[in-house]
Design an enzyme around this catalytic site. Structure first.
Site, PDB file in Angstrom:
ATOM      1  CG  ASP A  63      -1.896   1.430   1.624  1.00 22.07           C
ATOM      2  OD1 ASP A  63      -1.287   2.043   0.639  1.00 22.07           O
ATOM      3  OD2 ASP A  63      -2.973   1.172   2.073  1.00 22.07           O
ATOM      4  CB  SER A 143      -3.806  12.815 -15.628  1.00 22.84           C
ATOM      5  OG  SER A 143      -4.570  13.332 -15.948  1.00 22.84           O
ATOM      6  CE1 TYR A 158      -6.256  11.680 -10.720  1.00 23.92           C
ATOM      7  CE2 TYR A 158      -7.433  12.950 -12.161  1.00 23.92           C
ATOM      8  CZ  TYR A 158      -6.409  11.710 -12.042  1.00 23.92           C
ATOM      9  OH  TYR A 158      -5.596  10.864 -13.489  1.00 23.92           O
ATOM     10  CE  LYS A 162      -2.939  11.409 -11.167  1.00 23.75           C
ATOM     11  NZ  LYS A 162      -1.839  10.328 -11.499  1.00 23.75           N
TER      12      LYS A 162
END
Length: 267
Positions: A63, A143, A158, A162
């Site tokens: 993890d 991304s 999000y 990024k």
């Protein structure tokens, strides 16, 4: 062109999507791959399916949000497979929600995985490559959202993670230079890709889906990009690679945003 066969690679988030596709490409190229993931049973199934290929996949439960897990995974790889010459930070999470009504646990999870987890892995990777004088490559799966603000409602958290990946990748490249390491560091930034992450944007009925306006790329296309980066000469650092479908444009993004707003409007 650097030879890949027999070299050790670590791929995080190897249980599905882009990570799974990258693992397949690296094993087919003859690399000894450690596939890190929380869902270890899925990586074990993938490993079984790759038997007979030139390379080999070793599943490693990890993890990335837990630093001790990351340290233990890298130590296991060094002891059992050898020092890695390739590390691909792919593990990522997208929890769609408006900032004004979000669950803070979702925001925490995205930052812990996409940012803190990436730093933990990059730290171990760079230190290992410096210590072993490795001609290495670190690829951070970024991304399109790491380069400009997406207008889609519910992806601001999000988006922020990024943007952080973009900054961290540049900082890591500066540090590698400062340390005199022969290590290339790349930000690989896909647009919309077929994966579990984007499934949440698909319509569950017969209505128009948010991503119906795009022609999403298969995960294998991103894996091919990673392979291209790795096969380029060590003297050449591809600092940023952005890849998306020709049908993913400002126009189609605007249409997707309109669809999202319509779905979120009070009935």
């Amino acid at each position: 062109m650097p030879a890949l066969e027999g070299k050790v690679a670590i791929v995080t988030g190897a249980s599905s999507g882009i990570g799974e596709a990258i693992v397949k490409e690296l094993v087919a190229s003859g690399m000894i791959v450690a596939g890190l993931a929380r869902r270890i049973e899925r990586v074990e199934a993938l490993a079984a399916g790759l038997k007979g290929e030139k390379g080999k996949l070793s599943p490693v439960k990890c993890d990335v949000t837990k630093e001790e897990d990351v340290k233990n995974a890298f130590a296991w790889v060094k002891k059992n497979l050898g020092a890695p010459s390739v590390v691909i930070n792919n593990a990522g999470v997208l929890k769609q929600s408006l900032l004004s009504s979000c669950d803070m646990k979702d925001i925490q999870m995205m930052f812990d995985t996409n940012v803190v987890g990436l730093v933990a892995c990059a730290k171990e990777a760079l230190n290992s490559m410096v210590e072993n004088k490795t001609e290495g490559t670190i690829i951070n799966i970024n991304s399109l959202a790491g380069h400009y603000i997406l207008a889609f409602p519910g992806v601001s958290g999000y988006n922020a993670t990024k943007f952080a990946v973009t900054a961290l990748t540049e900082g890591l490249r500066n540090e590698a230079s400062m340390l005199g390491a022969n290590v290339r560091i790349t930000s690989l930034s896909p647009g919309a890709v077929e994966s579990e992450m984007t499934d949440q944007f698909k319509s569950q009925d017969q209505s128009e889906g948010v991503l119906d306006h795009f022609e999403m790329l298969p995960a294998k296309d991103i894996a091919d990009c990673a392979l291209f980066i790795l096969k380029s000469p060590q003297r050449m650092n591809i600092s940023e690679m952005t890849v998306l479908s020709p049908k993913e444009t400002g126009l189609t993004q605007a249409k997707a945003t309109a669809t999202m707003l319509e779905k979120m409007a009070p009935k």
